[in-house]
Write a protein that holds these residues in place. Structure first.
Motif: not given
Length: 182
Positions: A1-27
């Motif tokens: 994803m390109l985002v604007e910076t003071d110097d122009g644009q920077a590329q940010i790579i996002l790694m996306i994790w969908d975690l187990i949404g239930q409580k109780g698996y905190r470890y």
């Protein structure tokens, strides 16, 4: 994803994790997002308890594992407003209360069905990471559950899954095997 910076644009790579949404698996959950640099916290607008869960479970766990990181707070299912139990004012109030942790105050109503505000949320997180993020570590010990905390079969399963992932190398490598077994 390109985002604007003071110097122009920077590329940010996002790694996306969908975690187990239930409580109780905190470890297991904690090993999944160890070293995360930001988070998008999503609640279900049709279930108020999911917003409460973010404050009571996910924020404390995130702070314990990675410390204060930039966050964006979302209320999902805005495409079915007639079924919603809360709205943007509650999410904004919640996000404002979390700003004391240095995690930002950005919040949106989103829809996975229509895509409303989804890209905007990711872009905001990328911009926060680019512009404002300074790594802070709290000296976290990943042993979030010791044996004295194992009270239920769910606790034992969580401990076993996290231990397996640790022995396997990383949670990202072990997850396909764990999903297949479950």
């Amino acid at each position: 994803m390109l985002v604007e910076t003071d110097d122009g644009q920077a590329q940010i790579i996002l790694m996306i994790w969908d975690l187990i949404g239930q409580k109780g698996y905190r470890y297991s959950q904690a090993t999944s997002f160890f070293n995360a640099k930001g988070a998008i916290m999503v609640s279900d607008l049709t279930r108020k308890e999911t917003l409460d869960s973010i404050l009571g479970y996910w924020i404390p766990l995130t702070l314990r594992v990675v410390g204060p990181v930039p966050m964006v707070f979302l209320g999902n299912k805005s495409d079915i407003l007639e079924q919603c139990q809360y709205g943007l004012p509650e999410i904004e109030k919640f996000a404002e209360s979390c700003s004391a942790f240095g995690m930002g105050r950005t919040s949106y109503l989103t829809s996975a069905v229509t895509g409303d505000n989804v890209e905007t949320a990711f872009r905001d997180l990328a911009e926060m990471l680019q512009e404002n993020y300074l790594p802070v570590k709290l000296g976290v010990d990943l042993r979030l559950m010791d044996r004295t905390e194992i009270k239920t079969i769910k606790d034992a399963l969580d401990h076993i899954m996290a231990d397996f992932a640790d022995q396997f190398g990383k949670m990202e490598y072990a997850t396909p095997f764990l999903q297949h077994q479950l």
